[in-house]
Design a protein around this motif. Structure first.
Motif, PDB file in Angstrom:
ATOM      1  N   PHE A  11       0.826  -1.198   0.000  1.00 40.67           N
ATOM      2  CA  PHE A  11       0.000   0.000   0.000  1.00 40.67           C
ATOM      3  C   PHE A  11       0.866   1.256   0.000  1.00 40.67           C
ATOM      4  CE2 PHE A  11      -2.902  -3.100   2.042  1.00 40.67           C
ATOM      5  CZ  PHE A  11      -3.983  -2.974   1.186  1.00 40.67           C
ATOM      6  N   GLY A  12       2.044   1.174   0.604  1.00 39.24           N
ATOM      7  CA  GLY A  12       2.917   2.339   0.681  1.00 39.24           C
ATOM      8  C   GLY A  12       3.854   2.470  -0.503  1.00 39.24           C
ATOM      9  N   ASN A  13       4.563   1.382  -0.817  1.00 41.19           N
ATOM     10  CA  ASN A  13       5.547   1.404  -1.895  1.00 41.19           C
ATOM     11  C   ASN A  13       5.501   0.108  -2.680  1.00 41.19           C
ATOM     12  OD1 ASN A  13       7.266   3.964  -1.361  1.00 41.19           O
ATOM     13  ND2 ASN A  13       7.222   2.956   0.638  1.00 41.19           N
ATOM     14  N   THR A  14       5.933   0.175  -3.928  1.00 38.46           N
ATOM     15  CA  THR A  14       6.115  -1.004  -4.775  1.00 38.46           C
ATOM     16  C   THR A  14       7.608  -1.242  -4.920  1.00 38.46           C
ATOM     17  OG1 THR A  14       4.045  -0.648  -5.970  1.00 38.46           O
ATOM     18  CG2 THR A  14       5.731  -1.956  -7.080  1.00 38.46           C
ATOM     19  N   LYS A  15       8.038  -2.464  -4.587  1.00 34.92           N
ATOM     20  CA  LYS A  15       9.453  -2.806  -4.599  1.00 34.92           C
ATOM     21  C   LYS A  15       9.691  -4.000  -5.513  1.00 34.92           C
ATOM     22  CE  LYS A  15       7.978  -2.893  -0.821  1.00 34.92           C
ATOM     23  NZ  LYS A  15       6.662  -2.537  -0.188  1.00 34.92           N
ATOM     24  N   SER A  16      10.734  -3.937  -6.317  1.00 38.05           N
ATOM     25  CA  SER A  16      11.010  -5.023  -7.249  1.00 38.05           C
ATOM     26  C   SER A  16      12.513  -5.267  -7.332  1.00 38.05           C
ATOM     27  CB  SER A  16      10.454  -4.683  -8.636  1.00 38.05           C
ATOM     28  OG  SER A  16      10.627  -5.766  -9.526  1.00 38.05           O
ATOM     29  N   PRO A 201       5.979  -4.204   9.862  1.00 44.51           N
ATOM     30  CA  PRO A 201       4.961  -3.153   9.835  1.00 44.51           C
ATOM     31  C   PRO A 201       4.828  -2.579   8.429  1.00 44.51           C
ATOM     32  CG  PRO A 201       6.778  -2.633  11.371  1.00 44.51           C
ATOM     33  CD  PRO A 201       7.239  -3.705  10.443  1.00 44.51           C
ATOM     34  N   GLY A 202       3.730  -2.900   7.776  1.00 43.31           N
ATOM     35  CA  GLY A 202       3.466  -2.341   6.463  1.00 43.31           C
ATOM     36  C   GLY A 202       2.701  -1.040   6.579  1.00 43.31           C
ATOM     37  N   PHE A 203       2.109  -0.608   5.480  1.00 47.10           N
ATOM     38  CA  PHE A 203       1.380   0.652   5.510  1.00 47.10           C
ATOM     39  C   PHE A 203       0.049   0.498   6.253  1.00 47.10           C
ATOM     40  CE2 PHE A 203      -0.929   4.337   3.852  1.00 47.10           C
ATOM     41  CZ  PHE A 203       0.046   5.310   3.971  1.00 47.10           C
ATOM     42  N   CYS A 204      -0.608  -0.662   6.080  1.00 44.07           N
ATOM     43  CA  CYS A 204      -1.919  -0.874   6.712  1.00 44.07           C
ATOM     44  C   CYS A 204      -1.877  -1.803   7.910  1.00 44.07           C
ATOM     45  CB  CYS A 204      -2.912  -1.424   5.691  1.00 44.07           C
ATOM     46  SG  CYS A 204      -3.610  -0.164   4.621  1.00 44.07           S
ATOM     47  N   THR A 205      -1.037  -2.827   7.849  1.00 45.81           N
ATOM     48  CA  THR A 205      -1.054  -3.835   8.909  1.00 45.81           C
ATOM     49  C   THR A 205       0.317  -4.032   9.516  1.00 45.81           C
ATOM     50  OG1 THR A 205      -0.639  -5.637   7.338  1.00 45.81           O
ATOM     51  CG2 THR A 205      -2.949  -5.087   7.797  1.00 45.81           C
ATOM     52  N   LEU A 206       0.317  -4.535  10.734  1.00 49.13           N
ATOM     53  CA  LEU A 206       1.544  -5.030  11.342  1.00 49.13           C
ATOM     54  C   LEU A 206       1.441  -6.554  11.308  1.00 49.13           C
ATOM     55  CD1 LEU A 206       3.508  -3.745  14.359  1.00 49.13           C
ATOM     56  CD2 LEU A 206       2.946  -6.181  14.235  1.00 49.13           C
ATOM     57  N   ALA A 310       9.612   0.019   9.338  1.00 46.10           N
ATOM     58  CA  ALA A 310      10.473  -0.463  10.428  1.00 46.10           C
ATOM     59  C   ALA A 310      10.999   0.677  11.293  1.00 46.10           C
ATOM     60  CB  ALA A 310      11.627  -1.277   9.851  1.00 46.10           C
ATOM     61  N   HIS A 311      11.412   1.784  10.685  1.00 41.93           N
ATOM     62  CA  HIS A 311      12.032   2.859  11.468  1.00 41.93           C
ATOM     63  C   HIS A 311      11.058   3.496  12.446  1.00 41.93           C
ATOM     64  CE1 HIS A 311      10.141   4.982   8.084  1.00 41.93           C
ATOM     65  NE2 HIS A 311      10.141   6.052   8.839  1.00 41.93           N
ATOM     66  N   HIS A 312       9.750   3.401  12.170  1.00 38.22           N
ATOM     67  CA  HIS A 312       8.767   3.962  13.090  1.00 38.22           C
ATOM     68  C   HIS A 312       8.676   3.140  14.374  1.00 38.22           C
ATOM     69  CE1 HIS A 312       6.992   7.077  10.551  1.00 38.22           C
ATOM     70  NE2 HIS A 312       6.991   6.219   9.541  1.00 38.22           N
ATOM     71  N   TYR A 313       9.026   1.856  14.300  1.00 40.02           N
ATOM     72  CA  TYR A 313       8.755   0.936  15.401  1.00 40.02           C
ATOM     73  C   TYR A 313      10.007   0.406  16.094  1.00 40.02           C
ATOM     74  CZ  TYR A 313       3.999   0.923  13.646  1.00 40.02           C
ATOM     75  OH  TYR A 313       2.749   1.319  13.247  1.00 40.02           O
ATOM     76  N   HIS A 330      19.132  -0.842   7.294  1.00 40.72           N
ATOM     77  CA  HIS A 330      18.900   0.598   7.136  1.00 40.72           C
ATOM     78  C   HIS A 330      17.957   0.883   5.972  1.00 40.72           C
ATOM     79  CE1 HIS A 330      21.964   0.148   3.977  1.00 40.72           C
ATOM     80  NE2 HIS A 330      21.540   1.295   3.491  1.00 40.72           N
ATOM     81  N   ASP A 331      17.887  -0.018   4.990  1.00 33.45           N
ATOM     82  CA  ASP A 331      16.972   0.127   3.859  1.00 33.45           C
ATOM     83  C   ASP A 331      15.969  -1.021   3.865  1.00 33.45           C
ATOM     84  OD1 ASP A 331      18.851  -1.781   3.278  1.00 33.45           O
ATOM     85  OD2 ASP A 331      19.190  -1.142   1.213  1.00 33.45           O
ATOM     86  N   SER A 332      15.363  -1.259   5.024  1.00 30.78           N
ATOM     87  CA  SER A 332      14.507  -2.434   5.221  1.00 30.78           C
ATOM     88  C   SER A 332      13.279  -2.437   4.326  1.00 30.78           C
ATOM     89  CB  SER A 332      14.078  -2.517   6.688  1.00 30.78           C
ATOM     90  OG  SER A 332      13.389  -1.342   7.081  1.00 30.78           O
ATOM     91  N   VAL A 333      12.951  -1.306   3.699  1.00 36.69           N
ATOM     92  CA  VAL A 333      11.816  -1.275   2.783  1.00 36.69           C
ATOM     93  C   VAL A 333      11.970  -2.311   1.667  1.00 36.69           C
ATOM     94  CG1 VAL A 333      12.794   0.514   1.281  1.00 36.69           C
ATOM     95  CG2 VAL A 333      10.316   0.256   1.429  1.00 36.69           C
ATOM     96  N   MET A 334      13.217  -2.682   1.332  1.00 32.59           N
ATOM     97  CA  MET A 334      13.463  -3.619   0.237  1.00 32.59           C
ATOM     98  C   MET A 334      13.596  -5.065   0.708  1.00 32.59           C
ATOM     99  SD  MET A 334      13.398  -1.750  -2.460  1.00 32.59           S
ATOM    100  CE  MET A 334      13.812  -3.097  -3.563  1.00 32.59           C
ATOM    101  N   ASP A 335      13.514  -5.313   2.006  1.00 29.08           N
ATOM    102  CA  ASP A 335      13.813  -6.649   2.535  1.00 29.08           C
ATOM    103  C   ASP A 335      12.957  -7.743   1.908  1.00 29.08           C
ATOM    104  OD1 ASP A 335      15.712  -5.553   4.149  1.00 29.08           O
ATOM    105  OD2 ASP A 335      14.703  -5.994   6.046  1.00 29.08           O
ATOM    106  N   ASN A 336      11.639  -7.533   1.871  1.00 28.96           N
ATOM    107  CA  ASN A 336      10.766  -8.596   1.357  1.00 28.96           C
ATOM    108  C   ASN A 336      11.064  -8.902  -0.105  1.00 28.96           C
ATOM    109  OD1 ASN A 336       9.416  -8.983   3.780  1.00 28.96           O
ATOM    110  ND2 ASN A 336       7.797  -7.530   3.290  1.00 28.96           N
TER     111      ASN A 336
END
Length: 355
Positions: A11-16, A201-206, A310-313, A330-336
């Motif tokens: 919901f927040g970002n698209t990662k590829s 923690p995603g944009f909508c759910t943890l 992640a950085h919020h929590y 540090h760039d955990s947005v790309m982890d999945n």
């Protein structure tokens, strides 16, 4: 050589990711992250006129409707789509096509297929929707071609598809990546005894995901509405009330929390008090998580924090779980997405996969 794309549409970002994240040559050209914003494009023909701007975006057409997608999809604070049926919307398919556009742009090849596409779903939606998402991923996608490839192809779009599609729970990608980082070259399955907990923690759910090695323990996994949007909503309401303008746009609030400054009607407003409020809300979300997940009854030995939120929590989790080492990139947005690629490599066999 086999070609894999790990694609995490959130919901927040698209990662590829389309290359081995463990490779020495892995870099910015092997992955992309862009906001999951899909504003409508009312005049797609204007985007094809030479010299009409160089913004980093593409126009995607889905069933007769055109949308902007990409790193600079919109200059405005366009609202994100928060819909439990997101995977069935035109916008979801547009974001997938946008990710494929960046893959073609980076590789510089006019190719119509890849060998494997790995997609993810929130833990709460995985059981019920994985079959539906596999069908969506398996369809033929009409993808805009970068201008640099249009002359070579003789057209401005291409029909693109994956020969195989695998759907996994989103935090499983972070788990796979963390084990690759932790275990060394060939020993990632020979881990110490105990359970690993991934908190995502995603944009909508943890979401939380528990595994023994790489074996999911689904009865211990779960999810609730405690993602980044909960923090943003509470801050948006409080700040808007204090400023007398009504609830602020969530994208505006997200930017203000990141920079510490809110730009509103030509004014620059110090947002530090609301950064403190965001930390307080995160602590409340973590407390709710701990009510749902009893550490005393589960033998957790590793805690991994992943995802764009992640950085919020991180500080809240460290405060509430002082006895655990909590790791977060540090760039955990790309982890999945990076983990998805590695899962694809496992699926096809390492010796067959292009690095």
């Amino acid at each position: 050589m086999k070609q894999i794309i790990g694609l995490d549409v959130g919901f927040g970002n698209t990662k590829s990711v389309w290359a081995n994240p463990a490779s020495q040559n892995f870099g910015p050209m092997n992955e992309v992250c862009f906001p999951s914003l899909v504003p409508p494009c009312h005049n797609p023909s204007l985007e094809k006129i030479e010299g009409m701007g160089v913004r980093d975006r593409a126009v995607v057409e889905i069933e007769g409707r055109s949308y902007f997608v990409g790193r600079e999809a919109s200059a405005a604070d366009t609202l994100r789509i928060l819909d439990s049926e997101f995977i069935h919307r035109h916008e979801y398919r547009a974001l997938m096509a946008g990710a494929f556009y960046y893959y073609l742009k980076a590789t510089g090849a006019v190719t119509q297929s890849i060998d494997l596409l790995v997609l993810g779903l929130p833990v709460s939606a995985f059981q019920g929707k994985r079959g539906e998402l596999k069908k969506i991923g398996s369809r033929i996608h009409r993808v805009p071609l970068p201008k640099s490839l249009q002359q070579q192809a003789g057209r401005d779009t291409i029909d693109f598809f994956a020969k195989q599609v695998v759907v996994v729970p989103q935090p499983y990608g972070s788990l796979r990546l963390s084990m690759n980082d932790t275990a060394g070259d060939n020993d990632m399955f020979e881990l110490d005894e105990g359970l690993t907990l991934v908190i995502d923690p995603g944009f909508c759910t943890l979401d939380w995901f528990v595994s023994s090695g790489l074996e999911p323990q689904f009865e211990l996994c779960g999810s609730f509405d405690g993602g980044v949007s909960q923090i943003l909503r509470e801050v948006a309401h409080a700040a808007g009330l204090a400023l007398g303008v009504g609830d602020l746009n969530l994208v505006t609030v997200e930017r203000a929390l990141s920079t510490g400054m809110l730009n509103l009607s030509g004014r620059r407003i110090d947002f530090a008090p609301y950064q403190a409020m965001a930390r307080s809300v995160a602590l409340s979300v973590v407390d709710e998580f701990l009510l749902n997940f009893n550490f005393q009854k589960v033998g957790i030995t590793r805690v991994v924090l992943s995802g764009g939120g992640a950085h919020h929590y991180l500080n809240a989790l460290r405060e509430r779980l002082p006895g655990f080492e909590i790791t977060a990139a540090h760039d955990s947005v790309m982890d999945n997405a990076r983990g998805f690629w590695l899962i694809g490599q496992d699926f096809l066999g390492a010796e067959q996969v292009a690095a």
